[in-house]
Design a protein around this motif. Sequence first.
Motif, PDB file in Angstrom:
ATOM      1  N   MET A   1       0.846  -1.159   0.000  1.00 55.17           N
ATOM      2  CA  MET A   1       0.000   0.000   0.000  1.00 55.17           C
ATOM      3  C   MET A   1       0.901   1.235   0.000  1.00 55.17           C
ATOM      4  SD  MET A   1      -3.144   0.823   2.551  1.00 55.17           S
ATOM      5  CE  MET A   1      -3.427  -0.906   2.646  1.00 55.17           C
ATOM      6  N   THR A   2       0.582   2.147  -0.852  1.00 59.24           N
ATOM      7  CA  THR A   2       1.398   3.349  -0.979  1.00 59.24           C
ATOM      8  C   THR A   2       0.577   4.584  -0.643  1.00 59.24           C
ATOM      9  OG1 THR A   2       0.822   3.646  -3.302  1.00 59.24           O
ATOM     10  CG2 THR A   2       2.744   2.269  -2.821  1.00 59.24           C
ATOM     11  N   ALA A   3       1.257   5.701  -0.516  1.00 60.05           N
ATOM     12  CA  ALA A   3       0.569   6.959  -0.240  1.00 60.05           C
ATOM     13  C   ALA A   3      -0.344   7.336  -1.406  1.00 60.05           C
ATOM     14  CB  ALA A   3       1.573   8.060   0.028  1.00 60.05           C
ATOM     15  N   PHE A   4       0.003   6.884  -2.609  1.00 62.82           N
ATOM     16  CA  PHE A   4      -0.849   7.162  -3.774  1.00 62.82           C
ATOM     17  C   PHE A   4      -2.233   6.565  -3.588  1.00 62.82           C
ATOM     18  CE2 PHE A   4      -2.613   5.652  -7.807  1.00 62.82           C
ATOM     19  CZ  PHE A   4      -2.838   6.872  -8.422  1.00 62.82           C
ATOM     20  N   GLN A   5      -2.319   5.422  -2.919  1.00 61.30           N
ATOM     21  CA  GLN A   5      -3.609   4.778  -2.717  1.00 61.30           C
ATOM     22  C   GLN A   5      -4.381   5.382  -1.545  1.00 61.30           C
ATOM     23  OE1 GLN A   5      -2.090   0.843  -2.291  1.00 61.30           O
ATOM     24  NE2 GLN A   5      -2.589   0.290  -4.404  1.00 61.30           N
ATOM     25  N   LEU A   6      -3.665   5.928  -0.572  1.00 63.55           N
ATOM     26  CA  LEU A   6      -4.343   6.459   0.610  1.00 63.55           C
ATOM     27  C   LEU A   6      -4.778   7.912   0.456  1.00 63.55           C
ATOM     28  CD1 LEU A   6      -2.127   4.935   3.417  1.00 63.55           C
ATOM     29  CD2 LEU A   6      -4.373   4.189   2.684  1.00 63.55           C
ATOM     30  N   GLN A   7      -3.995   8.728  -0.183  1.00 66.38           N
ATOM     31  CA  GLN A   7      -4.301  10.156  -0.292  1.00 66.38           C
ATOM     32  C   GLN A   7      -5.626  10.439  -0.996  1.00 66.38           C
ATOM     33  OE1 GLN A   7      -2.931  12.800   1.047  1.00 66.38           O
ATOM     34  NE2 GLN A   7      -1.375  11.597   2.107  1.00 66.38           N
ATOM     35  N   PRO A   8      -5.938   9.809  -2.134  1.00 71.53           N
ATOM     36  CA  PRO A   8      -7.227  10.105  -2.772  1.00 71.53           C
ATOM     37  C   PRO A   8      -8.430   9.696  -1.943  1.00 71.53           C
ATOM     38  CG  PRO A   8      -5.756   9.062  -4.333  1.00 71.53           C
ATOM     39  CD  PRO A   8      -5.103   8.979  -3.000  1.00 71.53           C
ATOM     40  N   MET A   9      -8.250   8.756  -1.043  1.00 67.52           N
ATOM     41  CA  MET A   9      -9.372   8.317  -0.222  1.00 67.52           C
ATOM     42  C   MET A   9      -9.782   9.387   0.789  1.00 67.52           C
ATOM     43  SD  MET A   9      -8.570   4.306   0.315  1.00 67.52           S
ATOM     44  CE  MET A   9     -10.021   4.046   1.294  1.00 67.52           C
ATOM     45  N   LEU A  10      -8.898  10.335   1.075  1.00 67.40           N
ATOM     46  CA  LEU A  10      -9.252  11.430   1.969  1.00 67.40           C
ATOM     47  C   LEU A  10     -10.298  12.344   1.347  1.00 67.40           C
ATOM     48  CD1 LEU A  10      -5.710  12.384   3.320  1.00 67.40           C
ATOM     49  CD2 LEU A  10      -7.514  11.153   4.517  1.00 67.40           C
ATOM     50  N   VAL A  11     -10.298  12.437   0.036  1.00 67.52           N
ATOM     51  CA  VAL A  11     -11.238  13.307  -0.664  1.00 67.52           C
ATOM     52  C   VAL A  11     -12.583  12.620  -0.841  1.00 67.52           C
ATOM     53  CG1 VAL A  11     -11.606  14.636  -2.764  1.00 67.52           C
ATOM     54  CG2 VAL A  11      -9.311  14.409  -1.835  1.00 67.52           C
ATOM     55  N   GLY A  12     -12.559  11.321  -1.097  1.00 62.62           N
ATOM     56  CA  GLY A  12     -13.810  10.591  -1.273  1.00 62.62           C
ATOM     57  C   GLY A  12     -13.614   9.352  -2.106  1.00 62.62           C
ATOM     58  N   ASP A  13     -14.595   8.472  -2.034  1.00 63.54           N
ATOM     59  CA  ASP A  13     -14.513   7.215  -2.761  1.00 63.54           C
ATOM     60  C   ASP A  13     -14.579   7.421  -4.278  1.00 63.54           C
ATOM     61  OD1 ASP A  13     -14.346   5.961  -0.353  1.00 63.54           O
ATOM     62  OD2 ASP A  13     -16.452   5.310  -0.317  1.00 63.54           O
ATOM     63  N   GLU A  14     -15.379   8.388  -4.715  1.00 64.92           N
ATOM     64  CA  GLU A  14     -15.517   8.621  -6.153  1.00 64.92           C
ATOM     65  C   GLU A  14     -14.201   9.108  -6.757  1.00 64.92           C
ATOM     66  OE1 GLU A  14     -17.610  10.115  -3.913  1.00 64.92           O
ATOM     67  OE2 GLU A  14     -19.238   8.661  -4.092  1.00 64.92           O
ATOM     68  N   VAL A  15     -13.530  10.008  -6.053  1.00 68.60           N
ATOM     69  CA  VAL A  15     -12.246  10.523  -6.534  1.00 68.60           C
ATOM     70  C   VAL A  15     -11.220   9.404  -6.550  1.00 68.60           C
ATOM     71  CG1 VAL A  15     -10.367  12.139  -6.062  1.00 68.60           C
ATOM     72  CG2 VAL A  15     -12.729  12.855  -5.758  1.00 68.60           C
ATOM     73  N   ALA A  16     -11.199   8.599  -5.512  1.00 65.48           N
ATOM     74  CA  ALA A  16     -10.254   7.487  -5.449  1.00 65.48           C
ATOM     75  C   ALA A  16     -10.498   6.500  -6.577  1.00 65.48           C
ATOM     76  CB  ALA A  16     -10.355   6.781  -4.100  1.00 65.48           C
ATOM     77  N   ALA A  17     -11.773   6.198  -6.837  1.00 59.24           N
ATOM     78  CA  ALA A  17     -12.082   5.279  -7.939  1.00 59.24           C
ATOM     79  C   ALA A  17     -11.705   5.894  -9.279  1.00 59.24           C
ATOM     80  CB  ALA A  17     -13.566   4.916  -7.924  1.00 59.24           C
ATOM     81  N   GLY A  18     -11.904   7.198  -9.414  1.00 57.38           N
ATOM     82  CA  GLY A  18     -11.527   7.879 -10.654  1.00 57.38           C
ATOM     83  C   GLY A  18     -10.032   7.871 -10.903  1.00 57.38           C
ATOM     84  N   LEU A  19      -9.246   7.815  -9.838  1.00 59.53           N
ATOM     85  CA  LEU A  19      -7.790   7.764  -9.971  1.00 59.53           C
ATOM     86  C   LEU A  19      -7.263   6.333 -10.039  1.00 59.53           C
ATOM     87  CD1 LEU A  19      -6.825  10.612  -7.518  1.00 59.53           C
ATOM     88  CD2 LEU A  19      -6.695  10.640 -10.008  1.00 59.53           C
ATOM     89  N   GLY A  20      -8.174   5.358 -10.066  1.00 64.07           N
ATOM     90  CA  GLY A  20      -7.747   3.973 -10.225  1.00 64.07           C
ATOM     91  C   GLY A  20      -7.439   3.244  -8.927  1.00 64.07           C
ATOM     92  N   VAL A  21      -7.852   3.793  -7.809  1.00 68.05           N
ATOM     93  CA  VAL A  21      -7.616   3.135  -6.521  1.00 68.05           C
ATOM     94  C   VAL A  21      -8.791   2.213  -6.228  1.00 68.05           C
ATOM     95  CG1 VAL A  21      -7.329   3.507  -4.042  1.00 68.05           C
ATOM     96  CG2 VAL A  21      -6.303   5.090  -5.672  1.00 68.05           C
ATOM     97  N   ARG A  22      -8.486   0.978  -5.887  1.00 66.60           N
ATOM     98  CA  ARG A  22      -9.534   0.040  -5.477  1.00 66.60           C
ATOM     99  C   ARG A  22      -9.796   0.282  -3.998  1.00 66.60           C
ATOM    100  NH1 ARG A  22      -7.039  -5.499  -7.349  1.00 66.60           N
ATOM    101  NH2 ARG A  22      -5.756  -4.804  -5.628  1.00 66.60           N
ATOM    102  N   TYR A  23     -10.674   1.242  -3.720  1.00 64.16           N
ATOM    103  CA  TYR A  23     -10.854   1.721  -2.350  1.00 64.16           C
ATOM    104  C   TYR A  23     -11.429   0.662  -1.429  1.00 64.16           C
ATOM    105  CZ  TYR A  23     -15.616   2.688  -3.908  1.00 64.16           C
ATOM    106  OH  TYR A  23     -16.869   2.583  -4.414  1.00 64.16           O
ATOM    107  N   THR A  24     -12.226  -0.280  -1.944  1.00 67.38           N
ATOM    108  CA  THR A  24     -12.753  -1.331  -1.064  1.00 67.38           C
ATOM    109  C   THR A  24     -11.628  -2.253  -0.604  1.00 67.38           C
ATOM    110  OG1 THR A  24     -13.335  -2.635  -3.010  1.00 67.38           O
ATOM    111  CG2 THR A  24     -15.072  -1.292  -2.022  1.00 67.38           C
ATOM    112  N   ALA A  25     -10.702  -2.559  -1.486  1.00 67.00           N
ATOM    113  CA  ALA A  25      -9.571  -3.411  -1.103  1.00 67.00           C
ATOM    114  C   ALA A  25      -8.639  -2.677  -0.144  1.00 67.00           C
ATOM    115  CB  ALA A  25      -8.803  -3.851  -2.348  1.00 67.00           C
ATOM    116  N   VAL A  26      -8.385  -1.399  -0.408  1.00 67.34           N
ATOM    117  CA  VAL A  26      -7.518  -0.614   0.475  1.00 67.34           C
ATOM    118  C   VAL A  26      -8.157  -0.486   1.851  1.00 67.34           C
ATOM    119  CG1 VAL A  26      -6.502   1.658   0.846  1.00 67.34           C
ATOM    120  CG2 VAL A  26      -6.427   0.629  -1.421  1.00 67.34           C
ATOM    121  N   ARG A  27      -9.468  -0.256   1.888  1.00 65.58           N
ATOM    122  CA  ARG A  27     -10.169  -0.140   3.165  1.00 65.58           C
ATOM    123  C   ARG A  27     -10.119  -1.463   3.933  1.00 65.58           C
ATOM    124  NH1 ARG A  27     -15.131   2.244   1.755  1.00 65.58           N
ATOM    125  NH2 ARG A  27     -14.050   4.214   1.880  1.00 65.58           N
ATOM    126  N   ALA A  28     -10.254  -2.582   3.216  1.00 68.85           N
ATOM    127  CA  ALA A  28     -10.194  -3.894   3.870  1.00 68.85           C
ATOM    128  C   ALA A  28      -8.803  -4.153   4.448  1.00 68.85           C
ATOM    129  CB  ALA A  28     -10.570  -4.982   2.879  1.00 68.85           C
TER     130      ALA A  28
END
Length: 120
Positions: A1-28
Amino acid sequence: MTAFQLQPMLVGDEVAAGLGVRYTAVRAVLLLCAVLLAGVAVSAAGPVPFVALVAPQITMRLRSPVPPLIASGLFGALLLIGSDLVARSVPPDDLPVGVVTGAVPRPPAGARESETRGLR
């Protein structure tokens, strides 16, 4: 897990998904890490210090969404005093207070998050 995956999640799930982050997996993975770290801490220190983690969560459910420090401290103290009284009154007089404290039901880990997101 990198900062690239965590930083977009601070803004919201939609932004994170738009940047290619699998937010459900990162959250798990984050939840798994938190549970493992709490488990290691409890196994090293015992269930009595775990009251410091449980008291604010139970206070939130009983009182308000934002627990004041005083209410959490009072609830933790009452929980330990009650556990000590039960441990002393059970037939084997040398029952450790940690055994009784460990039997206190805890709120589920994801329950608070689902309440704040309106997923209840």
